[in-house]
Design a protein around this motif. Structure first.
Motif, PDB file in Angstrom:
ATOM      1  N   ASN A 152       0.835  -1.204   0.000  1.00 34.32           N
ATOM      2  CA  ASN A 152       0.000   0.000   0.000  1.00 34.32           C
ATOM      3  C   ASN A 152       0.871   1.256   0.000  1.00 34.32           C
ATOM      4  O   ASN A 152       0.584   2.231  -0.709  1.00 34.32           O
ATOM      5  CB  ASN A 152      -0.910  -0.015   1.224  1.00 34.32           C
ATOM      6  CG  ASN A 152      -1.858   1.169   1.259  1.00 34.32           C
ATOM      7  OD1 ASN A 152      -2.609   1.417   0.318  1.00 34.32           O
ATOM      8  ND2 ASN A 152      -1.824   1.912   2.340  1.00 34.32           N
ATOM      9  N   ARG A 179       1.159   4.103  -3.118  1.00 36.77           N
ATOM     10  CA  ARG A 179       0.947   5.541  -2.898  1.00 36.77           C
ATOM     11  C   ARG A 179       2.171   6.347  -3.334  1.00 36.77           C
ATOM     12  O   ARG A 179       2.037   7.460  -3.857  1.00 36.77           O
ATOM     13  CB  ARG A 179       0.628   5.806  -1.424  1.00 36.77           C
ATOM     14  CG  ARG A 179      -0.775   5.343  -1.030  1.00 36.77           C
ATOM     15  CD  ARG A 179      -1.059   5.531   0.438  1.00 36.77           C
ATOM     16  NE  ARG A 179      -2.420   5.103   0.763  1.00 36.77           N
ATOM     17  CZ  ARG A 179      -3.453   5.907   0.870  1.00 36.77           C
ATOM     18  NH1 ARG A 179      -3.298   7.212   0.681  1.00 36.77           N
ATOM     19  NH2 ARG A 179      -4.654   5.449   1.171  1.00 36.77           N
ATOM     20  N   ILE A 212      -4.361  -3.789  -5.256  1.00 37.87           N
ATOM     21  CA  ILE A 212      -3.988  -4.636  -4.118  1.00 37.87           C
ATOM     22  C   ILE A 212      -4.321  -6.094  -4.430  1.00 37.87           C
ATOM     23  O   ILE A 212      -3.486  -6.992  -4.264  1.00 37.87           O
ATOM     24  CB  ILE A 212      -4.726  -4.180  -2.846  1.00 37.87           C
ATOM     25  CG1 ILE A 212      -4.404  -2.694  -2.534  1.00 37.87           C
ATOM     26  CG2 ILE A 212      -4.349  -5.061  -1.669  1.00 37.87           C
ATOM     27  CD1 ILE A 212      -2.992  -2.441  -2.123  1.00 37.87           C
ATOM     28  N   PHE A 256      -7.460  -1.080   2.204  1.00 36.41           N
ATOM     29  CA  PHE A 256      -6.361  -0.482   1.445  1.00 36.41           C
ATOM     30  C   PHE A 256      -6.818  -0.102   0.044  1.00 36.41           C
ATOM     31  O   PHE A 256      -6.498   0.982  -0.462  1.00 36.41           O
ATOM     32  CB  PHE A 256      -5.188  -1.453   1.367  1.00 36.41           C
ATOM     33  CG  PHE A 256      -4.358  -1.503   2.620  1.00 36.41           C
ATOM     34  CD1 PHE A 256      -4.484  -0.529   3.593  1.00 36.41           C
ATOM     35  CD2 PHE A 256      -3.447  -2.527   2.826  1.00 36.41           C
ATOM     36  CE1 PHE A 256      -3.735  -0.576   4.753  1.00 36.41           C
ATOM     37  CE2 PHE A 256      -2.679  -2.577   3.986  1.00 36.41           C
ATOM     38  CZ  PHE A 256      -2.824  -1.598   4.952  1.00 36.41           C
ATOM     39  N   LEU A 258      -7.001   3.657  -1.347  1.00 41.03           N
ATOM     40  CA  LEU A 258      -6.200   4.029  -2.511  1.00 41.03           C
ATOM     41  C   LEU A 258      -7.070   4.656  -3.587  1.00 41.03           C
ATOM     42  O   LEU A 258      -6.705   5.672  -4.195  1.00 41.03           O
ATOM     43  CB  LEU A 258      -5.490   2.783  -3.048  1.00 41.03           C
ATOM     44  CG  LEU A 258      -4.367   3.003  -4.054  1.00 41.03           C
ATOM     45  CD1 LEU A 258      -3.210   3.729  -3.408  1.00 41.03           C
ATOM     46  CD2 LEU A 258      -3.889   1.669  -4.617  1.00 41.03           C
TER      47      LEU A 258
END
Length: 491
Positions: free
Chosen positions: A211, A215, A239, A309, A313
């Motif tokens: 994660n 980013r 993910i 996550f 995101l």
């Protein structure tokens, strides 16, 4: 000739020693305290505890250890703060509640498992382990063989062996493992099973790292990382589509398969009914009974982490938050570049003349706190509901008179007084036409005289009126004189 492989191995171990949390735990002065306490409360079936609950358990253990003569000067909270700073503990918010939880980091959990094996070593060279390796190797050779004929031949050999075994059993020729060999296999199964829950901590750490990397790629403006941003915009779950996500999805599907759970429970029930299972400890038997439910709980937890996550995101991209962070990062880079340019000219402690107001919670005495009293916000009176009615003009006029000065009435009173007596003061008007609105009428007359009459600043007169409550009142004011009717002046 120097061994290049040996030098490379030393460099790799030096790198691991510098970065690995487990190695740091081995080298810690109180490694036995860390492994013993945290392994007991966080290293078994329950891997996470609320911080307050863990502090209570550890304080009781610390008191017992102090009674044996050990010097342990800190409280459980103090030790946990040190262990959290060293990376042995991970702090996370409690889902659905206020507060935080503590759990072992993946490196610390692996180190504790290794130390437990030193305390209670298990024979690694066993018949069951060799059979497991041989069976898995044979199965892998079959599953990876692209040749149709060879795979068919191997499967037919396997079928022939199984059919021969079936005929032997039908004939009453059964080989039953003795208790010692059966116990050896059970313990080997336990050793492998007890390693699996610790793998979930590493999986959680891998998803945390994934994660973070995603980013960082989104913030990176390089063209090579643009596809990551475009995929998120299109709704692709990066993910779940990652190597880690696919591997966990396959494992999770197997764990949540109801047939697997039923087969495991049936086999376990038969196993624990055997005579040799009495030599297993109560903890081992409890672990086997809770093995599949525990794996399901961990699988659901990791799946929730993956979902959160992925949503975070997607929200990070769709709300354009990454643009703000990208601009902030660029500003920080520019500031650092400028700082490097002037580092030889300006000292770090030079006064800049700038004052930065930091966002922080003020520290006040407990005596300044005011307890919340719910009764202050209790609406004890019932809310009355009035039905709409028809209101006449007279009622509306009465309501208006209660909130506003009736200037029309005052203008008419002034006009009649001037026509009757000639130029007159406010006191004269009040004498002929009493104040029907009390002090409001007096204020209105004074305002009219200031606008349409003359104010004599060198003379004072006494005025009197009766208020709306019936009480007579008086006051001394400057003389306000009306010279002519107000309506005539307005015309």
């Amino acid at each position: 000739m120097a061994s290049i492989g040996g030098a490379r191995a030393v460099r790799e171990l030096l790198r691991v020693r510098a970065d690995d949390i487990g190695w740091a735990l081995f080298r810690a002065d109180n490694s036995a305290l860390i492994a013993g306490l945290l392994g007991t409360h966080l290293g078994d079936e329950r891997r996470r505890l609320p911080d307050v609950e863990l502090y209570e358990l550890l304080d009781a253990d610390l008191d017992a250890l102090r009674d044996t003569g050990l010097d342990l000067p800190k409280t459980a909270q103090g030790y946990c703060a040190d262990w959290r700073a060293s990376g042995y503990l991970v702090r996370r918010p409690l889902p659905g509640a206020r507060g935080e939880s503590l759990e072992l980091s993946p490196g610390a959990l692996s180190a504790i498992v290794t130390l437990r094996q030193l305390v209670a070593p298990r024979l690694s060279v066993t018949e069951s382990r060799l059979q497991n390796v041989s069976a898995q190797l044979s199965r892998l050779a079959i599953d990876t063989d692209p040749d149709f004929g060879r795979r068919l031949s191997q499967l037919e050999l396997e079928r022939s062996r199984i059919e021969a075994e079936i005929e032997r059993v039908r004939a009453g020729d059964i080989d039953v493992l003795d208790d010692q060999r059966a116990l050896e296999r059970v313990r080997d199964i336990l050793a492998q099973a007890q390693e699996m829950p610790s793998d979930f901590a590493r999986v959680r750490a891998e998803f945390d790292d994934l994660n973070r990397r995603l980013r960082e790629w989104i913030l990176d403006s390089e063209a090579s990382h643009r596809p990551v941003l475009e995929d998120v915009f299109r709704g692709v779950d990066l993910i779940a589509e990652s190597d880690e996500g696919r591997t966990f999805a396959a494992f999770s599907a197997l764990v949540l398969d109801p047939h697997l759970g039923d087969d495991f429970d049936d086999s376990l029930s038969q196993l624990l009914s055997r005579a040799f299972s009495a030599q297993l400890s109560a903890g081992d038997r409890q672990f086997l009974r809770r093995f599949i439910p525990m794996l399901k709980d961990h699988a659901v937890e990791i799946h929730t982490v993956m979902t959160n996550f992925a949503r975070g995101l997607r929200r990070y991209v769709q709300t354009q938050e990454f643009q703000r962070d990208r601009a902030l990062r660029q500003l920080l880079r520019d500031a650092l570049a400028e700082a490097l340019d002037v580092k030889d000219k300006v000292k770090p402690y030079t006064e800049t003349g700038l004052h930065l107001q930091l966002s922080a919670v003020g520290i006040n005495s407990v005596g300044n706190l005011r307890l919340h009293d719910p009764s202050e916000f209790d609406a004890s009176e019932e809310v009355l509901s009035n039905a709409p009615t028809v209101v006449d003009l007279a009622a509306l006029r009465l309501l208006a008179r209660e909130t506003e000065i009736d200037f029309a009435e005052l203008v008419d009173a002034v006009d009649r007084a001037v026509l009757e007596r000639g130029p007159c003061t406010v006191a004269d008007v009040l004498e002929l036409h009493p104040a029907t609105q009390g002090v409001a009428s007096v204020i209105g007359l004074l305002a009219l005289a200031a606008s349409h009459g003359v104010v004599e600043h060198d003379a004072i007169e006494a005025i009197a009126w009766r208020g709306t409550d019936g009480v007579r009142r008086s006051a001394n004011v400057l003389v306000h004189r009306f010279q002519a009717p107000i309506s005539a002046r307005a015309a």
